[in-house]
Each structure stands twice: as structure tokens, then as C-alpha cells.
Design an enzyme around this catalytic site. Structure first.
Site, PDB file in Angstrom:
ATOM      1  N   THR A  82       0.849  -1.188   0.000  1.00 56.95           N
ATOM      2  CA  THR A  82       0.000   0.000   0.000  1.00 56.95           C
ATOM      3  C   THR A  82       0.887   1.242   0.000  1.00 56.95           C
ATOM      4  O   THR A  82       2.107   1.157   0.176  1.00 56.95           O
ATOM      5  CB  THR A  82      -0.888   0.066   1.257  1.00 56.95           C
ATOM      6  N   LYS A 106       7.207   3.609   1.786  1.00 57.76           N
ATOM      7  CA  LYS A 106       8.197   4.464   2.451  1.00 57.76           C
ATOM      8  C   LYS A 106       7.743   4.992   3.813  1.00 57.76           C
ATOM      9  O   LYS A 106       8.571   5.507   4.569  1.00 57.76           O
ATOM     10  CB  LYS A 106       8.506   5.678   1.556  1.00 57.76           C
ATOM     11  N   GLU A 141      13.972  -3.014   0.718  1.00 55.89           N
ATOM     12  CA  GLU A 141      14.873  -2.595  -0.361  1.00 55.89           C
ATOM     13  C   GLU A 141      14.169  -1.678  -1.360  1.00 55.89           C
ATOM     14  O   GLU A 141      14.747  -0.689  -1.820  1.00 55.89           O
ATOM     15  CB  GLU A 141      15.408  -3.839  -1.083  1.00 55.89           C
ATOM     16  N   ALA A 146      13.606   1.252  -6.204  1.00 55.99           N
ATOM     17  CA  ALA A 146      12.939  -0.020  -6.546  1.00 55.99           C
ATOM     18  C   ALA A 146      13.873  -1.196  -6.258  1.00 55.99           C
ATOM     19  O   ALA A 146      14.379  -1.309  -5.148  1.00 55.99           O
ATOM     20  CB  ALA A 146      12.449   0.012  -7.991  1.00 55.99           C
ATOM     21  N   GLY A 202       2.992   9.338 -18.829  1.00 61.16           N
ATOM     22  CA  GLY A 202       2.649   8.661 -17.571  1.00 61.16           C
ATOM     23  C   GLY A 202       3.809   8.601 -16.592  1.00 61.16           C
ATOM     24  O   GLY A 202       3.772   7.839 -15.631  1.00 61.16           O
ATOM     25  N   ASP A 216       9.101  13.513  -2.401  1.00 60.83           N
ATOM     26  CA  ASP A 216       9.324  12.079  -2.585  1.00 60.83           C
ATOM     27  C   ASP A 216      10.827  11.772  -2.523  1.00 60.83           C
ATOM     28  O   ASP A 216      11.256  10.799  -1.897  1.00 60.83           O
ATOM     29  CB  ASP A 216       8.733  11.639  -3.930  1.00 60.83           C
ATOM     30  N   LYS A 220      13.208   9.583   0.340  1.00 62.20           N
ATOM     31  CA  LYS A 220      14.225   8.572   0.000  1.00 62.20           C
ATOM     32  C   LYS A 220      15.578   8.918   0.627  1.00 62.20           C
ATOM     33  O   LYS A 220      16.313   8.031   1.061  1.00 62.20           O
ATOM     34  CB  LYS A 220      14.334   8.429  -1.516  1.00 62.20           C
ATOM     35  N   GLY A 337       8.750   1.580 -11.546  1.00 64.40           N
ATOM     36  CA  GLY A 337       8.068   0.649 -12.444  1.00 64.40           C
ATOM     37  C   GLY A 337       7.624  -0.560 -11.649  1.00 64.40           C
ATOM     38  O   GLY A 337       8.277  -0.946 -10.687  1.00 64.40           O
TER      39      GLY A 337
END
Lengths: 360, 360
Positions: A82, A106, A141, A146, A202, A216, A220, A337
Site C-alpha cells: 500500500t 516508504k 529494499e 525499486a 505517464g 518524494d 528517499k 516501475g
């Protein structure tokens, strides 16, 4: 493998479905629960996301979901795909009762430092701090880059006694694409036009300001900083350059924002020209310096010799500088992705499985 | 950590001593045996390489060394930091009796396919094939690219069902330095002069032909290919471009070779010029293509957009192309040196420790 790892999957969206698809090919896993934000299906046989649309679905209750997945005579894992903060409140309790947690979400790792400490304290080493044999394992991870092997590498460096000096990189596929295209040799398009193209492909959030505000990336940076040893660093400590022009932050719609953005093309062009005059290109870089704890997210200039100057497409790249790797250990590749995010999640789930596989 | 992992270290040379230094800071390990090619010291307390010079040293006997390290009530590991083929004959037996093997020694992994199959068959999953709970674990990350996370990433990709298409890269720090310097903008030095400089900096083997013949790179290609799924590929299957001029291969000394090498500067210069005319640089590249099994080691041209064109120093770089990473997952950094090789070895040893740490 001699045993089975039983899985509950939360959040069967695009990444969650890719995780389910990869897990379905691996006989060592059985997915016995699937839940979305309101409903769940508990099953004794393998369950798919489609079961949520059937009469088998009942209202979501995290407690009974955890009871169910841990009722089997084998290892259990909850995979949180989620984007919600809600499951993170349960991680510590799940870990303490022996359920492993694997997630690309995250929220727990970039969020409140006390909650993060409680989660890490409840999780079994090596990724957590508990030395209790019956604690669950914790892997995340895919929260940064990703499936790129970033956090595991940083944790190995720390665990073997290296001194990490800095971690920096391009940590957003969207912002990678925008600046790589904008500063590509021969590009004549203005910054606003590149944002428009990225949106149409997109590559951006529905409102591109959610990418351009840098939050965002800042999350990270917090996750990387904590993995590198700065356990109490929070989002508030990160100095973030929001590249949404100040006067456009309150424009009510994404469309209205995009219509106004070209007015700022000259500002972006001036920065690009200033960099180009030094043989450099612009990149949107997140960085943490371990000695000072200084964490920044900003548009930076990368000179011709710098690894970040070589970026293309929507790739992520992270440069880890340490005492042993003074030139940097560099990891680059698709950092967003469904398939590559799911890869990182499933590789983590396999680590859970292999740790438990030979236990009595 | 609730338990101790007992270690025997073979080969206390430069890498072995760096491993011992890193292990000495980690309370979860106790080194209870050290051996060189002729002698060993077995001890119940921690032992250092210097003990080999004392009366405590006895003639090397692999059988009693294995008996000793596995006699403790905890996990045991033999860390082979030799460059010898001899220990590799013992790996399968050690693994079968529950002793883990961690090594930067390429011999077992690039050598005879039948022996490699026996070793993999004796090692516990995930890196081996045995599902026996009492089998030892096998890790050899540092056999390629020192501590760079290459083999673990390839194995994760394979285990999660990705389709690896190719693995290619610059796999020798020496050959990286030679071609990076030779093709650097503005370099006027001939190829022979660069080899001479590299030798004086200690970057080459005592006889640089041992680097230039490509065999070390070919062994690394075999290891990468096997990790990627081509278990039976051998050194004989690799097409290797030996860049030692044919007439200099039998020249009796390294000095005589270096004296003759400038005669071939024009040949190298012609290849460099041909590449430069296309905007490319020369790199010494190892490559394996999974679909065809074709493995090559050769001087290749890297165009301006190619990640290998951005290499500098003596860095290694590996580009893994897969179905999920069509642009490539790229890992770059120091791929040689005692500290970074030892880092890979000790990170592997920690994986052994953490797998066993919570067993009864």
C-alpha cells in the site's frame, strides 16, 4: 525448499499485482491473505487479488489478518504494497510476534523517528535490532530505487566497519527523465514542454507538482541516511529545493499549473546555460553527508566527469562514497516501475524464506 | 547476536590479512585457525596470522583443520583467501559436513564444471543446490569485482524469475586503468608507456602479460555466466582476445617484453583512432549473452552514450541487461584492492552468521 513461507499481501495495486505474479511462480510461497484498504480475504489455499471482489471478502481487520497468516506451521510474512501509513503502525507488533515484514512503502522508514526506532527494535537482526530468535525479519529494499541493490549494499558496508562519507544520487525516475531530457545535447524544448511530455507518457504523478516539490526524493534521502547510520534523521532535517515556482504552488489544478509553467522557462534556461558554461548539466540530486548529517535535495550541476552526468532515460543512480570506496560505489538502473519494484520486494521475501527455510 | 561463528582462514596474504582485520572488529566471529600453504595453527582462542611464525604452527592438514573448526558449538566457516586450487578440492566435503565456505578465490568457480557442480550440489540453498538443513552455505561475491554487489544481484534476478539477456563489463582494474588512461581526452602517451606506468604504480601483475592475456577476465566471465544460469560454461567456451602481441608471448622476461612493446604502439593507436572517428573509446570488455551462450573477452568500442565510456580510474563496471532492466542495471566501483575484496568476503561471512545465528 523444505518449507513454505505464508504470505499476506496488502495493497493489490499495480506493484502488489506484480508481486503476486512473481510469487505465483515460486513454490516456496503460499499467499493466504490479500487485503485492500477496506476488505480482506483469508484463505487456506492460494488466494488472488480477484477474490476481493467476491463474497469471500470480509471487512479488513489487521489483527485477524496477522493471526491468520501466522497460524500456519511455517514462516509468515506480511507484504505491504500500500501507499498508506496505516499498516506501518502495526509493523512493530507483527515483527515482535514473529511475522516478517517486507515492503516498498516508504511511510515507516521516512516517517516518525520514534515509530521507526520501535519497528527496527522489534525486527530480528541483521536489518533490525532485536536478537530474539522468534522476531520477524524486516526488509524494505524497494523503498528507494525499486529493486536496485542500494540498501543492502549500504547495510553491508556499515556492518563490515566501513566509514560511509556520503550517499547521493538521482532518486526519482520522473526527475531523472525531466533533467536528462532537458539537458540532453541538442534539446531545444523548454522545461515546461518536457514536463508536459513526461506527464503524457505517464512518468509523472497526476499533478506533476507532487514530483517537482521534491518531497518524494526527500523521503528517499531520509531512508538512505537512516540505513547509513543516521537513525534519527527526519524529513524536517532535509533542506529541499521545491522547483515548483512559488506563485504556482497554490494554483488549484494540474492543468492550470501546466498552463502557467512556460512563463518560468527562462528561469530554468538561465540555470541550464550557467551549468553548460562550465561544461556541466543539471540534475535533481538528493544527498546526505554522514559526518555533518547535512541532507539536501536540490538542482545541482554535474560536470563532465561526474557519474550523474552520464544518466539517461528515467534511470536512478546512487553514488556511495566511503573510506574503502573513495571514488564511489555506483549503482544505476530503472528505479521505478511495477516489475522492478516487485523484483526488489520478492528478492526480500526470498531472503525471509531462506532465513527460515532450515529452521525446525 | 546470540551465537558465535567459528572461522578458519586460509591464506593470510594481503587480502587474508585485511579479512582478519575486519573480522577482528566483529564480536560475532572467532578465528580459531589460520593456515598458509604448508602450515596451520589451530587454537581455542582467537588466532592471528603471526601465530604461523611461532612454535604453535604444525604441518597443514585440511582434514584436521576442518575437524577443528567444526568442533565448536556454533556455525563454522572456512574462508579461503589463497590463490591456490588445492582448497577447492575440499569445498564439497566441507559443505556436506556443514562447514560454510566463503572465498574470493576464483579457482572453484571458473574451473572444472564437474567439480563446480559437486560443490554447488553440496552447498545449502540459496547459493547452492542442497536442501539439506545440515549443509554449509557457499558465498563467493569477491571472485568478481571484489566487494561490488554483482553475484548477489544476478542471483536475485534469476531467483525471482527475471530473464537475464546479457552481462558485460570491464572486469579488471588493471585493464580498466590501461584503456581509461589510454583513451582519456588529451592523452598523448603510447599504449606501452601506459603499461609501464601501470606497472610502476603496482596496478599490474609482476609480468603485465598476465593481465594483458585476458585470462583473468575470462575466468570472471565464466563465474558471471554460471551465476546467470549457464552452469556448464567453461573457460574453453570463452573467446579471448589476448592483447599481448603474438611475437612477444614467448619473450623470456617481463622487462624484455616491456622493452619490445613500444614497437606495437602504432597498432594500438590505429584502433584507438578508428574508435575515436566514431566518437567512441576503447575498453577491454568481458561479455556473455545468455540466449546463445556466447562468451567473449575483447577490446571493444564504447560510444559516447554507453555506460562503459564513462569509466575512470581503475574502476570495474558491470552492465546486467534483463527483461525487467532492458537499459541495464549498472554497478560500478573499485573492483580490486585488499580492503574492498575483504569487504565482500566479510559481508558474505556475515550472511553465513545471520543465517545460523538463530538456529538451535
Amino acid at each position: 525448499m523444505p518449507s513454505t513461507t505464508y504470505v499476506a499481501l496488502l495493497g493489490p495495486g499495480l506493484v502488489g499485482r506484480a508481486v503476486l505474479a512473481q510469487l505465483s511462480a515460486l513454490p516456496q510461497f503460499r499467499v493466504v491473505a490479500v487485503a485492500n484498504s477496506s476488505r480482506m480475504v483469508l484463505s487456506s489455499s492460494s488466494v488472488t487479488a480477484d477474490a476481493l471482489k467476491t463474497d469471500a471478502a470480509v471487512p479488513l481487520a489487521y489483527g485477524s489478518l496477522a493471526d491468520h497468516v501466522s497460524s500456519y506451521p511455517g514462516a509468515s510474512a506480511i507484504i505491504d504494497c500500500t501507499a498508506s501509513d496505516a499498516p506501518a503502525h502495526w509493523y512493530a507488533a507483527w515483527l515482535a510476534r514473529g511475522i516478517s515484514v517486507v515492503t516498498p512503502n516508504k511511510k515507516a522508514f521516512a516517517g516518525d523517528a520514534a515509530r521507526y526506532a520501535a519497528i527496527r527494535g522489534s525486527a530480528r537482526a541483521p536489518t533490525g535490532l532485536s536478537t530474539r530468535k522468534d522476531a520477524g525479519l524486516l526488509f524494505h529494499e524497494s523503498t528507494v530505487g525499486a529493486g536496485l541493490p542500494l540498501l543492502c549494499t549500504i547495510k553491508d558496508l556499515v556492518a563490515t566497519g566501513d566509514a560511509i562519507e556520503s550517499v547521493e544520487g538521482v532518486l526519482s525516475g520522473t526527475l531523472s527523465y525531466l533533467f536528462n531530457e532537458y539537458c540532453a545535447p541538442g534539446n531545444k524544448a523548454g522545461f515546461a514542454a518536457i514536463v508536459e511530455t513526461a506527464k503524457s507518457l505517464g512518468y509523472t504523478e497526476p499533478d506533476p507538482r507532487d514530483d517537482l516539490n521534491g518531497l518524494d526524493v526527500a523521503r528517499k534521502v531520509v531512508i538512505l541516511a537512516r540505513a547509513a547510520g543516521l537513525a534519527s534523521l527526519t524529513l524536517d532535517d532535509v533542506e529541499v529545493e521545491n522547483i515548483v515556482p512559488a506563485t504556482l504552488r497554490d494554483v488549484p489544478s494540474a492543468d492550470a499549473f501546466l498552463k502557467e509553467l512556460p512563463k518560468f522557462d527562462a528561469e530554468f534556461a538561465a540555470r541550464k546555460a550557467a551549468a553548460a558554461a562550465k561544461g556541466a548539466v543539471l540534475r535533481y540530486v538528493g544527498r546526505v553527508e554522514l559526518a555533518t548529517g547535512k541532507a539536501t535535495v536540490k538542482v545541482a550541476e554535474a560536470g563532465a566527469g561526474h557519474p550523474l552526468a552520464g544518466l539517461g532515460g528515467a534511470d536512478n543512480m546512487v553514488v556511495i562514497k566511503t573510506k574503502r570506496f573513495p571514488r564511489g560505489l555506483v549503482i544505476q538502473g530503472a528505479g521505478a516501475g511495477d516489475a522492478v519494484t516487485a523484483f526488489g520486494v520478492v528478492a526480500d521475501a526470498l531472503r525471509v524464506h531462506h532465513t527460515h527455510a532450515f529452521e525446525p
